[in-house]
Enzyme design. Structure first.
Site, PDB file in Angstrom:
ATOM      1  N   HIS A 165       0.791  -1.121   0.062  1.00 16.89           N
ATOM      2  CA  HIS A 165       0.029   0.163   0.048  1.00 16.89           C
ATOM      3  C   HIS A 165       0.857   1.076  -0.108  1.00 16.89           C
ATOM      4  O   HIS A 165       0.484   2.255   0.449  1.00 16.89           O
ATOM      5  CB  HIS A 165      -1.002  -0.035   1.165  1.00 16.89           C
ATOM      6  CG  HIS A 165      -1.781  -1.136   1.530  1.00 16.89           C
ATOM      7  ND1 HIS A 165      -2.802  -1.275   0.915  1.00 16.89           N
ATOM      8  CD2 HIS A 165      -1.476  -2.331   2.168  1.00 16.89           C
ATOM      9  CE1 HIS A 165      -3.462  -2.457   1.257  1.00 16.89           C
ATOM     10  NE2 HIS A 165      -2.542  -3.111   1.919  1.00 16.89           N
ATOM     11  N   SER A 184      15.222  21.312 -15.595  1.00 16.76           N
ATOM     12  CA  SER A 184      14.264  22.000 -16.062  1.00 16.76           C
ATOM     13  C   SER A 184      14.540  23.586 -16.517  1.00 16.76           C
ATOM     14  O   SER A 184      15.567  23.929 -16.292  1.00 16.76           O
ATOM     15  CB  SER A 184      13.315  22.409 -14.730  1.00 16.76           C
ATOM     16  OG  SER A 184      12.687  23.588 -14.630  1.00 16.76           O
ATOM     17  N   LYS A 210      16.570  21.541 -10.508  1.00 13.67           N
ATOM     18  CA  LYS A 210      15.757  20.142 -10.981  1.00 13.67           C
ATOM     19  C   LYS A 210      16.957  19.251 -11.803  1.00 13.67           C
ATOM     20  O   LYS A 210      17.589  19.466 -12.612  1.00 13.67           O
ATOM     21  CB  LYS A 210      14.604  20.704 -11.729  1.00 13.67           C
ATOM     22  CG  LYS A 210      13.682  21.116 -10.978  1.00 13.67           C
ATOM     23  CD  LYS A 210      12.802  20.211  -9.978  1.00 13.67           C
ATOM     24  CE  LYS A 210      12.190  19.184 -10.505  1.00 13.67           C
ATOM     25  NZ  LYS A 210      10.828  19.398 -11.170  1.00 13.67           N
ATOM     26  N   GLU A 220       9.902   8.361 -16.589  1.00 14.96           N
ATOM     27  CA  GLU A 220       8.513   8.727 -16.793  1.00 14.96           C
ATOM     28  C   GLU A 220       7.970   8.532 -18.325  1.00 14.96           C
ATOM     29  O   GLU A 220       6.719   7.990 -18.410  1.00 14.96           O
ATOM     30  CB  GLU A 220       8.595  10.342 -16.580  1.00 14.96           C
ATOM     31  CG  GLU A 220       8.536  10.713 -14.997  1.00 14.96           C
ATOM     32  CD  GLU A 220       8.722  12.292 -14.884  1.00 14.96           C
ATOM     33  OE1 GLU A 220       7.842  12.757 -14.640  1.00 14.96           O
ATOM     34  OE2 GLU A 220       9.964  12.639 -15.070  1.00 14.96           O
TER      35      GLU A 220
END
Ligand code: ARG
Length: 460
Positions: free
Chosen positions: A157, A278, A284, A291
Site C-alpha cells: 500500500h 528544468s 531540478k 517517466e
C-alpha cells in the site's frame, strides 16, 4: 496502359487525395527487405517448378537485389499512387527488366505476399526483443549481486511494511521479464509460419511448391489452410499483447525508479546521463526517461486494443481493414526496443544510496512484525502478540520514538517475557537475515535465488 497493377478493369483514375488515403507505402516501406526476400523465394520456387524459366528467375532475383540496394542507398523513390511497397517494387522491376518482372506475381497475390512480409518481420523483431530482454535481465542480476546485503524498506500500500534486501526487490523484475521472455519465445511458434502460396484466398492452379518457399524462407511450419493463411493476424495481436505486458512491467519498475529518486525517498541517484533538467528551476534533475517509459505504455496498450477492434467482425478472407495492422505494430516494436535499451542503461548507471537506505530502515516501524514473532517464540499466541505490539506501536508514536528506542521496562510492562535481547532482535538487518523461508528476502535465500538464476543460464 495504366500505371496501376489493377488498372485494366478501370476506365477512370482515382484522384490523388483518394490514392493517398488508400496508400500504405509511407509506412509499409519498412517491409522492403522482407518483401524482396519473399519475392526471391517465390521466384526461385517458380523456376524450380518450371512455371517460369531459369533466365526469368535470374533476372528477377538480380533486379530485386538492385532495387533493394538502390532503396538502401536512397536512390529509389516510392510512389503513393502505386499504393504499397509490393506494387512499387513490382512496378520498378517491370520497368527495369520488362516481361520477366511481369512473371513474378504468377501464383501469388498481395494477400499472401503481405502476410509473408509481416511474418518475416515479426519473427525478426521478436527475436531482437528477446535479446534485449536477456541483456536487461543480466543487468538486473549484476546489480542484485552487489546488493544482497543492502537493506531497504519493503512496502505494501506504499506504506512501510517490512525491511527487505534491495537485491530481492529488484530480482522481482528479473522474474517478470523472464516470464515476458518465455511468452515471446512461445509466440514464435505462431509467428514462424509460412502463408506464401495461399495466393488471394483459395490457393492456385499453378503447380507451386509451398513447402519449397517455406524452407527457402526458413519458416518452421506452414499454414494448412490457404484462407487461414491470409486472414490470420492473431500473431500480431499476440505480439502486441506481449509487448504491452512487458511495457506494463517496465512501467511498474519506472514508477519505483521515479519514487526512489525523489528527495522524499532518496534511495537511488540517477546518473546525469539518464536525467534531464528544468528550463526554469535550476536545481531540478528529472527522471524523464523513467517517466517516458511509464507514459509509453499508453501507446503500446492502445495499439493492442486498436488491432483487436480492427479484427472484430471481419469476415474471411483478406479485407483492406487489415492494412491497419502495421503502424501500431511498427510503433509498439520501436517503443519497446527503445524502452528496454534506455531502462537498462538507466539502472546500470544509477547509484544505490546504500548508507542512506541502511539508516532509513531504522526510522520506521517496519520491524513491528518481528516484535510479534519474538512474543510468539515465547509462547504467546500470534493474535495476542499482534494486539500487544499494536498497542506498543501506538505508545511509541505518541512518544515520538521507534521500537528500538522503547525502554526495556516499557517492554516488560507490555509483556513480562520480553528481555534485553529484544534490541538485537529488532535490528532491521536481523529482521531480514532471519527470513529463511524458501524464496524469502533473507540473505541466504536471496543467494539461493541467484544460484537458481545462474543454473537457468547454464542450462539455457
Ligand atoms: N497494402 C496492403 C496491406 O497492407 C497489401 C495487401 C493488399 N491486398 C489487396 N487485395 N488489396 O494489407
Amino acid at each position: 496502359m495504366s500505371k496501376k497493377a489493377w488498372g485494366g478493369r478501370f476506365s477512370e483514375q482515382p484522384e490523388d487525395w483518394v490514392d493517398a488515403f488508400n496508400a500504405s507505402v509511407h509506412f509499409d516501406k519498412a517491409l522492403i527487405q522482407y518483401d524482396v526476400q519473399g519475392s526471391i523465394a517465390h521466384a526461385t520456387m517458380l523456376a524450380k517448378q518450371n512455371i517460369i524459366s531459369d533466365d526469368d528467375c535470374h533476372q528477377i532475383i538480380n533486379g530485386l537485389k538492385d532495387i533493394l540496394k538502390d532503396y538502401e542507398e536512397g536512390n529509389l523513390s516510392l510512389d503513393v499512387s502505386l499504393e504499397d511497397i509490393h506494387l512499387n517494387i513490382e512496378h520498378e522491376l517491370i520497368k527495369r527488366i520488362g516481361d520477366a518482372g511481369g512473371r513474378l506475381h504468377t501464383g501469388r497475390s498481395r494477400n499472401d505476399q503481405v502476410a509473408t512480409d509481416m511474418h518475416l518481420y515479426t519473427k525478426e523483431e521478436v527475436t531482437k526483443i528477446i535479446e534485449l530482454i536477456d541483456s536487461f535481465k543480466q543487468t538486473i542480476v549484476d546489480i542484485a549481486e552487489q546488493h544482497v546485503d543492502t537493506i531497504m524498506p519493503g512496502y505494501t500500500h506504499l506504506q512501510r511494511a517490512q525491511p527487505i534486501s534491495f537485491a530481492h526487490h529488484i530480482l522481482t523484475y528479473y522474474w517478470m521479464l523472464n516470464r515476458d521472455k518465455s511468452r515471446f519465445e512461445d509466440s514464435l511458434k505462431r509467428i514462424d509460419i509460412s502463408p506464401l502460396g495461399a495466393a488471394a484466398l483459395s490457393g492456385t492452379t499453378y503447380p507451386i511448391d509451398r513447402h519449397e518457399t517455406q524452407s527457402l524462407l526458413n519458416f518452421s511450419s506452414i499454414y494448412e489452410n490457404s484462407m487461414d493463411a491470409v486472414s490470420d493476424r492473431d500473431y500480431i495481436v499476440e505480439t502486441l499483447h506481449n509487448i504491452s505486458l512487458t511495457m506494463v512491467h517496465l512501467s511498474r519498475f519506472a514508477e519505483e525508479i521515479i519514487f526512489w529518486s525523489s528527495a522524499e525517498a532518496h534511495f537511488i541517484t540517477l546518473s546525469d546521463a539518464f536525467s534531464t533538467g528544468s528550463s526554469i528551476m535550476p536545481q531540478k534533475k528529472n527522471p524523464d526517461m523513467a517517466e517516458l517509459i511509464r507514459g509509453k505504455v499508453g501507446r503500446t496498450t492502445g495499439n493492442l486494443m486498436s488491432m483487436l477492434m480492427t479484427l472484430k467482425g471481419l469476415p474471411l478472407a483478406y479485407n483492406k481493414d487489415m492494412q491497419e495492422d502495421k503502424e501500431g505494430l511498427f510503433d509498439a516494436i520501436h517503443t519497446i526496443k527503445g524502452s528496454l535499451r534506455i531502462f537498462e542503461g538507466m539502472i546500470d548507471t544509477m547509484t544505490v544510496n546504500v548508507e542512506y537506505l541502511q539508516q532509513t530502515v531504522y526510522n520506521d516501524f517496519s520491524n513491528a512484525t518481528e516484535l510479534a514473532d519474538y512474543l510468539v517464540n515465547k509462547g504467546v499466541p500470534f493474535r495476542t502478540a499482534h494486539e500487544i505490539v499494536g498497542k506498543m506501536v501506538l505508545w511509541a508514536i505518541q512518544h515520538n520514538i521507534y521500537l528500538l528506542d522503547v525502554p526495556l521496562n516499557q517492554y516488560q510492562e507490555a509483556h513480562e517475557s520480553i528481555e534485553s535481547d529484544i534490541y538485537d532482535y529488532l535490528k532491521p538487518e536481523n529482521c531480514v537475515s532471519r527470513r529463511i523461508s524458501y524464496g524469502s528476502t533473507g540473505q541466504a535465500s536471496v543467494k539461493h535465488q541467484l544460484s537458481v538464476i545462474k543454473q537457468q543460464y547454464n542450462t539455457n
